[in-house]
Design an enzyme around this catalytic site. Sequence first.
Site, mmCIF file in Angstrom:
data_model
loop_
_atom_site.group_PDB
_atom_site.id
_atom_site.type_symbol
_atom_site.label_atom_id
_atom_site.label_comp_id
_atom_site.label_asym_id
_atom_site.label_seq_id
_atom_site.Cartn_x
_atom_site.Cartn_y
_atom_site.Cartn_z
ATOM 1 N N GLU A 1 -72.989 -70.368 -83.878
ATOM 2 C CA GLU A 1 -73.968 -69.778 -83.258
ATOM 3 C C GLU A 1 -74.095 -68.575 -84.092
ATOM 4 N N LYS B 1 -56.399 -89.232 -94.977
ATOM 5 C CA LYS B 1 -56.622 -87.198 -95.429
ATOM 6 C C LYS B 1 -57.024 -87.097 -94.254
ATOM 7 N N GLU C 1 -57.552 -79.669 -100.718
ATOM 8 C CA GLU C 1 -56.818 -80.821 -99.554
ATOM 9 C C GLU C 1 -55.792 -81.089 -99.545
ATOM 10 N N CYS D 1 -61.836 -95.133 -99.086
ATOM 11 C CA CYS D 1 -62.588 -93.814 -97.451
ATOM 12 C C CYS D 1 -61.009 -94.554 -96.603
ATOM 13 N N HIS E 1 -73.272 -69.986 -76.601
ATOM 14 C CA HIS E 1 -71.641 -69.094 -77.039
ATOM 15 C C HIS E 1 -70.719 -68.983 -75.943
ATOM 16 N N CYS F 1 -60.740 -90.778 -96.931
ATOM 17 C CA CYS F 1 -60.990 -90.029 -96.038
ATOM 18 C C CYS F 1 -60.240 -89.956 -94.987
ATOM 19 N N TYR G 1 -61.624 -80.754 -105.028
ATOM 20 C CA TYR G 1 -60.996 -81.670 -102.933
ATOM 21 C C TYR G 1 -60.208 -81.898 -102.532
HETATM 22 P P1 FAD Z 1 -64.724 -97.646 -103.284
HETATM 23 O O1 FAD Z 1 -64.669 -97.309 -101.236
HETATM 24 O O2 FAD Z 1 -63.736 -96.944 -103.691
HETATM 25 O O3 FAD Z 1 -64.499 -99.394 -102.990
HETATM 26 C C1 FAD Z 1 -64.778 -99.724 -103.712
HETATM 27 C C2 FAD Z 1 -63.527 -101.066 -103.177
HETATM 28 O O4 FAD Z 1 -63.660 -102.416 -104.680
HETATM 29 C C3 FAD Z 1 -62.415 -100.706 -103.519
HETATM 30 O O5 FAD Z 1 -61.362 -101.771 -102.707
HETATM 31 C C4 FAD Z 1 -61.867 -101.626 -104.943
HETATM 32 O O6 FAD Z 1 -60.408 -102.358 -104.627
HETATM 33 C C5 FAD Z 1 -62.850 -103.190 -104.731
HETATM 34 N N1 FAD Z 1 -62.510 -103.479 -106.914
HETATM 35 C C6 FAD Z 1 -62.189 -102.517 -107.292
HETATM 36 N N2 FAD Z 1 -63.537 -103.290 -109.037
HETATM 37 C C7 FAD Z 1 -62.816 -104.760 -108.390
HETATM 38 C C8 FAD Z 1 -63.253 -105.567 -109.150
HETATM 39 N N3 FAD Z 1 -63.242 -106.169 -109.782
HETATM 40 N N4 FAD Z 1 -63.345 -107.382 -108.039
HETATM 41 C C9 FAD Z 1 -62.910 -107.057 -106.453
HETATM 42 N N5 FAD Z 1 -63.122 -105.693 -106.005
HETATM 43 C C10 FAD Z 1 -62.913 -104.701 -106.441
HETATM 44 N N6 FAD Z 1 -66.053 -88.928 -98.921
HETATM 45 C C11 FAD Z 1 -65.966 -88.413 -97.708
HETATM 46 O O7 FAD Z 1 -67.166 -88.692 -98.114
HETATM 47 N N7 FAD Z 1 -64.780 -87.973 -96.902
HETATM 48 C C12 FAD Z 1 -64.060 -87.774 -97.269
HETATM 49 O O8 FAD Z 1 -63.545 -86.564 -96.416
HETATM 50 C C13 FAD Z 1 -63.751 -88.246 -98.607
HETATM 51 N N8 FAD Z 1 -62.644 -87.923 -98.041
HETATM 52 C C14 FAD Z 1 -61.759 -88.594 -100.084
HETATM 53 C C15 FAD Z 1 -60.057 -88.004 -100.247
HETATM 54 C C16 FAD Z 1 -59.801 -89.129 -101.103
HETATM 55 C C17 FAD Z 1 -58.576 -88.540 -101.631
HETATM 56 C C18 FAD Z 1 -60.507 -88.932 -101.876
HETATM 57 C C19 FAD Z 1 -60.258 -90.872 -103.102
HETATM 58 C C20 FAD Z 1 -61.815 -89.909 -101.634
HETATM 59 C C21 FAD Z 1 -62.641 -89.389 -100.309
HETATM 60 N N9 FAD Z 1 -63.594 -89.639 -100.490
HETATM 61 C C22 FAD Z 1 -64.272 -88.987 -99.573
HETATM 62 C C23 FAD Z 1 -63.998 -90.008 -101.255
HETATM 63 C C24 FAD Z 1 -64.858 -91.437 -100.410
HETATM 64 O O9 FAD Z 1 -63.309 -92.668 -100.453
HETATM 65 C C25 FAD Z 1 -65.509 -92.625 -101.908
HETATM 66 O O10 FAD Z 1 -66.912 -91.941 -102.043
HETATM 67 C C26 FAD Z 1 -65.910 -93.669 -101.082
HETATM 68 O O11 FAD Z 1 -65.009 -94.903 -100.807
HETATM 69 C C27 FAD Z 1 -66.930 -94.449 -102.205
HETATM 70 O O12 FAD Z 1 -66.712 -95.664 -101.767
HETATM 71 P P2 FAD Z 1 -67.729 -97.260 -103.151
HETATM 72 O O13 FAD Z 1 -67.787 -98.029 -101.848
HETATM 73 O O14 FAD Z 1 -68.406 -96.071 -104.131
HETATM 74 O O15 FAD Z 1 -66.313 -97.238 -103.415
HETATM 75 P P1 NDP Z 2 -63.228 -83.704 -109.394
HETATM 76 O O1 NDP Z 2 -63.494 -84.735 -110.312
HETATM 77 O O2 NDP Z 2 -64.600 -83.547 -108.268
HETATM 78 O O3 NDP Z 2 -61.981 -82.494 -109.551
HETATM 79 C C1 NDP Z 2 -61.286 -82.473 -110.654
HETATM 80 C C2 NDP Z 2 -60.015 -81.136 -110.815
HETATM 81 O O4 NDP Z 2 -59.246 -81.863 -111.894
HETATM 82 C C3 NDP Z 2 -60.861 -80.630 -111.371
HETATM 83 O O5 NDP Z 2 -60.727 -79.178 -110.625
HETATM 84 C C4 NDP Z 2 -60.236 -80.085 -112.788
HETATM 85 O O6 NDP Z 2 -60.079 -79.404 -113.356
HETATM 86 C C5 NDP Z 2 -59.332 -80.882 -112.626
HETATM 87 N N1 NDP Z 2 -58.415 -81.892 -113.903
HETATM 88 C C6 NDP Z 2 -59.601 -82.800 -114.347
HETATM 89 N N2 NDP Z 2 -58.305 -82.474 -115.815
HETATM 90 C C7 NDP Z 2 -57.858 -82.145 -115.652
HETATM 91 C C8 NDP Z 2 -56.549 -82.234 -116.077
HETATM 92 N N3 NDP Z 2 -56.654 -82.951 -117.765
HETATM 93 N N4 NDP Z 2 -55.470 -81.560 -116.122
HETATM 94 C C9 NDP Z 2 -56.015 -80.263 -114.819
HETATM 95 N N5 NDP Z 2 -56.976 -80.301 -114.712
HETATM 96 C C10 NDP Z 2 -57.811 -81.564 -114.569
HETATM 97 O O7 NDP Z 2 -62.505 -85.045 -108.419
HETATM 98 P P2 NDP Z 2 -61.439 -85.391 -107.302
HETATM 99 O O8 NDP Z 2 -60.249 -86.529 -107.697
HETATM 100 O O9 NDP Z 2 -60.605 -84.167 -106.953
HETATM 101 O O10 NDP Z 2 -62.543 -85.317 -106.551
HETATM 102 C C11 NDP Z 2 -63.687 -86.626 -106.593
HETATM 103 C C12 NDP Z 2 -64.274 -86.922 -105.730
HETATM 104 O O11 NDP Z 2 -63.402 -87.671 -104.573
HETATM 105 C C13 NDP Z 2 -65.092 -85.948 -105.561
HETATM 106 O O12 NDP Z 2 -65.931 -85.706 -105.597
HETATM 107 C C14 NDP Z 2 -65.628 -85.517 -104.108
HETATM 108 O O13 NDP Z 2 -67.272 -86.884 -103.948
HETATM 109 C C15 NDP Z 2 -64.460 -86.870 -103.099
HETATM 110 N N6 NDP Z 2 -63.928 -86.238 -102.774
HETATM 111 C C16 NDP Z 2 -64.775 -86.484 -101.334
HETATM 112 C C17 NDP Z 2 -64.042 -85.090 -100.777
HETATM 113 C C18 NDP Z 2 -64.666 -85.462 -99.001
HETATM 114 O O14 NDP Z 2 -65.771 -85.176 -98.761
HETATM 115 N N7 NDP Z 2 -63.800 -84.015 -98.061
HETATM 116 C C19 NDP Z 2 -62.466 -84.979 -100.638
HETATM 117 C C20 NDP Z 2 -62.281 -86.176 -101.623
HETATM 118 C C21 NDP Z 2 -62.580 -86.563 -102.559
HETATM 119 P P3 NDP Z 2 -61.872 -78.410 -113.903
HETATM 120 O O15 NDP Z 2 -63.088 -77.676 -113.334
HETATM 121 O O16 NDP Z 2 -61.394 -77.432 -115.020
HETATM 122 O O17 NDP Z 2 -62.305 -79.920 -115.138
#
Ligand code: FAD
Ligand code: NDP
Length: 527
Positions: free
Chosen positions: A507, A99, A237, A91, A502, A96, A233
Site C-alpha cells: 500500500e 534458489k 542471491e 531454472c 491495509h 530459480c 543476481y
Molecule cells: P535453459 O533453461 O538454460 O535451457 C537450455 C537447455 O538446453 C538446458 O537443459 C541445456 O542443457 C540444453 N542444451 C544446451 N545445449 C544443448 C544441445 N546442444 N543439445 C541439447 N540440449 C542442449 N530467472 C527468473 O526469471 N527468475 C529467477 O529467480 C531466476 N533465478 C536464477 C537463478 C540462477 C542461479 C540462475 C543461473 C538463473 C536464474 N534465472 C532466473 C534465469 C533463468 O534460469 C533463465 O533465464 C532460463 O532458465 C532460461 O531459459 P532457456 O530456455 O533460455 O534456457
Molecule cells: P551477470 O552477467 O548479471 O553478472 C556478472 C557479475 O560478475 C557482475 O557483478 C560482474 O561484475 C562480475 N564479473 C564478471 N566477470 C568477472 C570476473 N572475471 N571477476 C570478477 N567478477 C566478475 O551474471 P549473473 O550470473 O549474476 O546473472 C545472469 C543472468 O541470470 C542475469 O542477468 C539474470 O537475468 C538471470 N538471473 C535472474 C535471477 C532472478 O530473476 N532473480 C536470479 C539469478 C540470475 P561487473 O559488473 O564489474 O561486470
Amino acid sequence: MAAAAVAFAASRRSWRRLFRWRAPGSRAPCGLICPTRGLSGGNEYDLLVIGGGSGGLACAKEAAEFGKKVAIMDFVVPSPRGTSWGLGGTCVNVGCIPKKLMHHAALLGGALMDAHHYGWDVAPSAPHNWNQMAKAIQNHIKSLNWGYRVQLQERNVKYFNIQGSFVNDHTVRGFTKAGKETLVTADHIVLATGGRPRYPDDVVGAMEYGITSDDLFWLKASPGKTLVVGASYVSLECAGFLTGLGLSTTVMMRSIPLRGFDQQMALLVADYMESHGTKFLKHCTMKKLEKLENNRLRVTWNNHEAGTEESSVFDTVLWAIGRVPETRRLNLDKVGVKLHPNSQKVLVNASEATSVAHIYAIGDVAEGRLELTPTAIMAGKLLARRLFGQSTELMDYDNVATTVFTPLEYGCVGLSEEEAERRYGKDDIEVYHAYYKPLEFTVAERDSTQCYIKMVCLRERDQRILGLHFIGPHAGEVIQGFALGIKCGATYPQMKKTVGIHPTSAEEVTKLWITKRSALPATVTGC
Ligand code: FAD
Ligand code: NDP
C-alpha cells in the site's frame, strides 16, 4: 480409405527409390543412423527444438497444441565438478527453483528470530541441516523433471535425450550419453540452449577448485565458509541465502553491485546484506586459488583500493561472474547462423528469427534478451503461435518485471532512475520515494533502514510511470500486480487514486507523495 492407403504406399515406394528411404533409426550401409525423414520425403518433424529448458519446453508444447509433429532435444553436459540433472533446463534444476527454495529456507531462519518476540518459545538460533534441506529440494526438482517428461508424452512431443549439433540447415545430429548417433530433420528449428556459468580464464585453480551455481544446489554437504565471486543476481542471491543459513559468507566484488539495476536500490540491497552478516571485499579481484592439505582453499586476491595483495582460507569458492551462451557445440557456422562477435549469443530479429530463415532462437541464448524464465517461456509460446497458428503477435520485451531474491528482496519494473534521466533528462522526470517500515518488522524489532520505494514518472503531461522499484519483504509478490498497471501505461494520478490494502507494504506504493526534488525527508510513519 483404401485409395488413400494405396496412394500412401505408392508415394512411400517412390520416395524410397528417390531417397533410398530406410526406417528411421535403421543403419545405413555407411554405418550412420538414418535421418528421421518424413514419408513424404520432406522433413520428419514440423518443428525441432534444441534445448528443453524454460523457453524450449514452452515452444514445443505450444506447437504440439496446433497438431504439429514436434521433437525436442535436451542434454545436460555435466559441470566440471560432475554435477548433472534432468529435463527442464536451468531454472528448474540449477536456477530459480532451488534458489527460491533455499532463499525461503534462509527466511525461515529469520522468522525463527522474530518468533520469540511474538511469544513463540523457540531458540532464535537453531542449527540448520544443509543435507536435509538439499535432499528435500532435490526431490522436488526430480518430481518436476518427471512432470516435464509426462507433459511431453501427453502432447506427443518426441523427446530425445541427446546433444544436438547441425549437419545441415534442416538436419541436427545428436548423441546419446552412450554415444549412439541419431539424425533428426525438421522444417523449423528453434535454438533454446540457454547458457552455463562462466569460469575466469586468468585465475590459477579456478575451474579445478571452484564451483558454480550448477553445483551449489546439488551439494550433499554444507559448503561451509564460502567466498562468492561476482556482484550480480546470482552472486548476491546465493550469498544472501548462505548467510541466512548461518554460513560465513563473503562476496568478492570488482566494481558495483547489480550492474544494470537502479544503483540507489542496488546499494541499499548490498547495505542490508552487509549489515546482516554478509562480508564484502570491495574493489578486489582474485589472483590464485590453491587447495591446502586439509582440503580447504587458500584464496589470494588483489585489493585495488588499498593496493595490496591479500589472502584468506575458505571451504568453498563459488564463481558467479556471469554466463556463457550454449552456442559452441551447435556447429552453427556450418549453417550460417550468425552470432554476436562478443557475447557469442545468437543474433535475432523481433520475430526471434536468426540469419537463417527457418531457424529461430529464444531465451538466454538469444542476443539482447533478458535472461529470465518468464520471457523465455512467453517468447517460445508466441513463436509457436506465429509459426503454426494465425498469430502475428511479437514478444514485447519492454516493462518486464523482475525480482532479486536477496535477504531483503528487490523487485522492479521499467526504467531505473539513471536510465529515465538518460532518456528524458533530469528536469523532465519526477521521482517519488519513501522509506517505510513493514508492520511485521515493528514487534520483531527488525531493522528497516533499507526498506525503500521509488517511483520514477514523467514530470509533465500525463505523468506516466516509467519505473517502479521496491525493496522489502515479498517484493516479487508486490511488484507483479503493479507491473500490469505499468504495462497498461499507468500514470501517477491513477496510482494516487488507487486505494491501498491495509496493512501491507504494497500500500505504501499507492501513497507515495514526497518528491526527491522537494528534498523533504522521505520517511513515512504510522498509518
Ligand atoms: P535453459 O533453461 O538454460 O535451457 C537450455 C537447455 O538446453 C538446458 O537443459 C541445456 O542443457 C540444453 N542444451 C544446451 N545445449 C544443448 C544441445 N546442444 N543439445 C541439447 N540440449 C542442449 N530467472 C527468473 O526469471 N527468475 C529467477 O529467480 C531466476 N533465478 C536464477 C537463478 C540462477 C542461479 C540462475 C543461473 C538463473 C536464474 N534465472 C532466473 C534465469 C533463468 O534460469 C533463465 O533465464 C532460463 O532458465 C532460461 O531459459 P532457456 O530456455 O533460455 O534456457
Ligand atoms: P551477470 O552477467 O548479471 O553478472 C556478472 C557479475 O560478475 C557482475 O557483478 C560482474 O561484475 C562480475 N564479473 C564478471 N566477470 C568477472 C570476473 N572475471 N571477476 C570478477 N567478477 C566478475 O551474471 P549473473 O550470473 O549474476 O546473472 C545472469 C543472468 O541470470 C542475469 O542477468 C539474470 O537475468 C538471470 N538471473 C535472474 C535471477 C532472478 O530473476 N532473480 C536470479 C539469478 C540470475 P561487473 O559488473 O564489474 O561486470
